[in-house]
Design a protein around this motif. Structure first.
Motif, PDB file in Angstrom:
ATOM      1  N   LYS A   1       0.835  -1.213   0.000  1.00  0.00           N
ATOM      2  CA  LYS A   1       0.000   0.000   0.000  1.00  0.00           C
ATOM      3  C   LYS A   1       0.866   1.258   0.000  1.00  0.00           C
ATOM      4  N   LEU A   2       1.927   1.255   0.796  1.00  0.00           N
ATOM      5  CA  LEU A   2       2.819   2.418   0.822  1.00  0.00           C
ATOM      6  C   LEU A   2       3.490   2.624  -0.528  1.00  0.00           C
ATOM      7  N   GLY A   3       3.785   1.508  -1.217  1.00  0.00           N
ATOM      8  CA  GLY A   3       4.392   1.610  -2.535  1.00  0.00           C
ATOM      9  C   GLY A   3       3.523   2.362  -3.520  1.00  0.00           C
ATOM     10  N   THR A   4       2.201   2.222  -3.405  1.00  0.00           N
ATOM     11  CA  THR A   4       1.290   2.935  -4.312  1.00  0.00           C
ATOM     12  C   THR A   4       1.304   4.435  -4.052  1.00  0.00           C
ATOM     13  N   HIS A   5       1.806   4.838  -2.890  1.00  0.00           N
ATOM     14  CA  HIS A   5       1.889   6.258  -2.547  1.00  0.00           C
ATOM     15  C   HIS A   5       3.291   6.819  -2.748  1.00  0.00           C
ATOM     16  N   GLY A   6       4.152   6.035  -3.389  1.00  0.00           N
ATOM     17  CA  GLY A   6       5.471   6.536  -3.745  1.00  0.00           C
ATOM     18  C   GLY A   6       6.569   6.264  -2.745  1.00  0.00           C
ATOM     19  N   PHE A   7       6.284   5.483  -1.685  1.00  0.00           N
ATOM     20  CA  PHE A   7       7.322   5.154  -0.713  1.00  0.00           C
ATOM     21  C   PHE A   7       8.186   4.014  -1.244  1.00  0.00           C
ATOM     22  N   GLU A   8       9.457   4.068  -0.921  1.00  0.00           N
ATOM     23  CA  GLU A   8      10.387   2.995  -1.272  1.00  0.00           C
ATOM     24  C   GLU A   8      10.589   2.154  -0.011  1.00  0.00           C
ATOM     25  N   VAL A   9      10.037   0.929  -0.023  1.00  0.00           N
ATOM     26  CA  VAL A   9       9.967   0.133   1.197  1.00  0.00           C
ATOM     27  C   VAL A   9      10.874  -1.092   1.104  1.00  0.00           C
ATOM     28  N   SER A  10      11.557  -1.391   2.180  1.00  0.00           N
ATOM     29  CA  SER A  10      12.298  -2.640   2.318  1.00  0.00           C
ATOM     30  C   SER A  10      11.872  -3.300   3.619  1.00  0.00           C
ATOM     31  N   ILE A  11      11.956  -4.630   3.647  1.00  0.00           N
ATOM     32  CA  ILE A  11      11.550  -5.396   4.825  1.00  0.00           C
ATOM     33  C   ILE A  11      12.669  -6.345   5.215  1.00  0.00           C
ATOM     34  N   ALA A  12      13.046  -6.330   6.478  1.00  0.00           N
ATOM     35  CA  ALA A  12      14.033  -7.261   7.018  1.00  0.00           C
ATOM     36  C   ALA A  12      13.282  -8.390   7.714  1.00  0.00           C
ATOM     37  N   ALA A  13      13.473  -9.611   7.222  1.00  0.00           N
ATOM     38  CA  ALA A  13      12.757 -10.776   7.744  1.00  0.00           C
ATOM     39  C   ALA A  13      13.595 -12.026   7.494  1.00  0.00           C
ATOM     40  N   ASN A  14      13.129 -13.160   7.975  1.00  0.00           N
ATOM     41  CA  ASN A  14      13.841 -14.408   7.745  1.00  0.00           C
ATOM     42  C   ASN A  14      13.758 -14.828   6.284  1.00  0.00           C
ATOM     43  N   MET A  15      14.730 -15.607   5.840  1.00  0.00           N
ATOM     44  CA  MET A  15      14.901 -15.910   4.422  1.00  0.00           C
ATOM     45  C   MET A  15      13.678 -16.572   3.792  1.00  0.00           C
ATOM     46  N   GLU A  16      12.945 -17.411   4.543  1.00  0.00           N
ATOM     47  CA  GLU A  16      11.811 -18.112   3.935  1.00  0.00           C
ATOM     48  C   GLU A  16      10.698 -17.174   3.491  1.00  0.00           C
TER      49      GLU A  16
END
Length: 282
Positions: free
Chosen positions: A23-38
């Motif tokens: 949803k944030l991407g549709t508003h022009g935000f550049e998002v990254s997520i740190a999570a486990n590999m799976e």
């Protein structure tokens, strides 16, 4: 704006953040997520950049077999394993933040994200999926009870549990030392953030948990952060036939609690006298 979401935990921790990221991407935000590999495919399908947090929580969610209680020896092993998991997650959080971010969003089991952000001078917003703030409106979530201890009792228990030892406390202390920050415990840091009215967003409906009157002004409920839908998914014929073959069913799901007692849940479904879709048991 570059947003970094820190989401250690299971799929139930990552999927809502991925939905929010989409949803944030549709508003022009550049998002990254740190999570486990799976969960890398889940993140990238949402249009976000993936950063790895080493380890996996899947084997650590339930310290006892279905229908059993964990003994002292098992609980001690469980806490050691949780601490090791959060040590790795804290290190991965620092590496992800060093790649660049203008704001960090941290879930409730990533308090070390605040210490990383303090060292790198990045603002932080809490992004919680459960009401963890001590409040007179509800009993502490970690007790796993629907009992109401009264406004005073609820808040007192919440404050006591929040100040008790947790498996992510050692990683917090280690990071603060490595990053040259003044010594400060995780409970002390949480009290400091409360005094500064640090913002926390909650990804659940206020119809489920109405906003308590004793919450700070910067705390709010946002409604559910629904996961990104897979456009390639189609329902199996067996599921479609079941849905069409009677009244709408009740869905019973327990998130990461996969080690439910299958016989108990079957009895619950049977006694309800309703058609049921059950997730989380064999």
């Amino acid at each position: 704006m570059r947003v970094l979401m820190i989401a250690p935990g299971t799929r139930g921790d990552v999927a809502p953040m991925a939905g929010l990221a989409a949803k944030l991407g549709t508003h022009g935000f550049e998002v990254s997520i740190a999570a486990n590999m799976e969960y890398a495919p889940l993140v990238t399908r949402a249009g976000a950049t993936f950063h790895e947090l080493p380890g996996s929580m899947d084997e650590l969610v339930n310290p006892a077999a279905p229908g059993q209680k964990a003994g002292a020896k098992k609980l001690r092993w469980y806490m050691r394993e949780l601490q090791a998991y959060f040590e790795s997650a804290a290190t991965g959080t620092l590496r992800a933040a060093e790649q660049g971010a203008e704001v960090i969003m941290a879930n409730s089991v990533a308090p070390f994200a605040y210490d990383v952000a303090e060292a790198l001078q990045i603002p932080v917003i809490g992004a919680h999926l459960q009401p963890t703030e001590p409040s007179g409106a509800y009993a502490p979530m970690v007790l796993g009870t629907a009992r109401n201890f009264g406004a005073v009792g609820n808040k007192l228990l919440g404050s006591l549990i929040g100040a008790s030892k947790a498996p992510y406390d050692p990683p917090v202390s280690r990071l603060r030392s490595e990053l040259g920050l003044p010594p400060r415990s995780r409970p002390a840091s949480e009290r400091h953030r409360r005094s500064k009215d640090a913002p926390i967003l909650h990804g659940f409906s206020p119809l489920l948990v109405p906003r308590p009157k004793d919450w700070r002004p910067a705390m709010s409920t946002c409604g559910y952060w629904w996961p990104q839908r897979d456009s390639d998914w189609t329902a199996p014929t067996e599921l479609l036939d079941f849905l069409a073959d009677g009244p709408p069913p009740v869905y019973l799901g327990f998130g990461s609690t996969a080690a439910m007692d299958a016989d108990f849940m079957h009895e619950v479904a049977t006694r309800s006298d309703r058609r049921v879709i059950l997730q989380g048991a064999p």
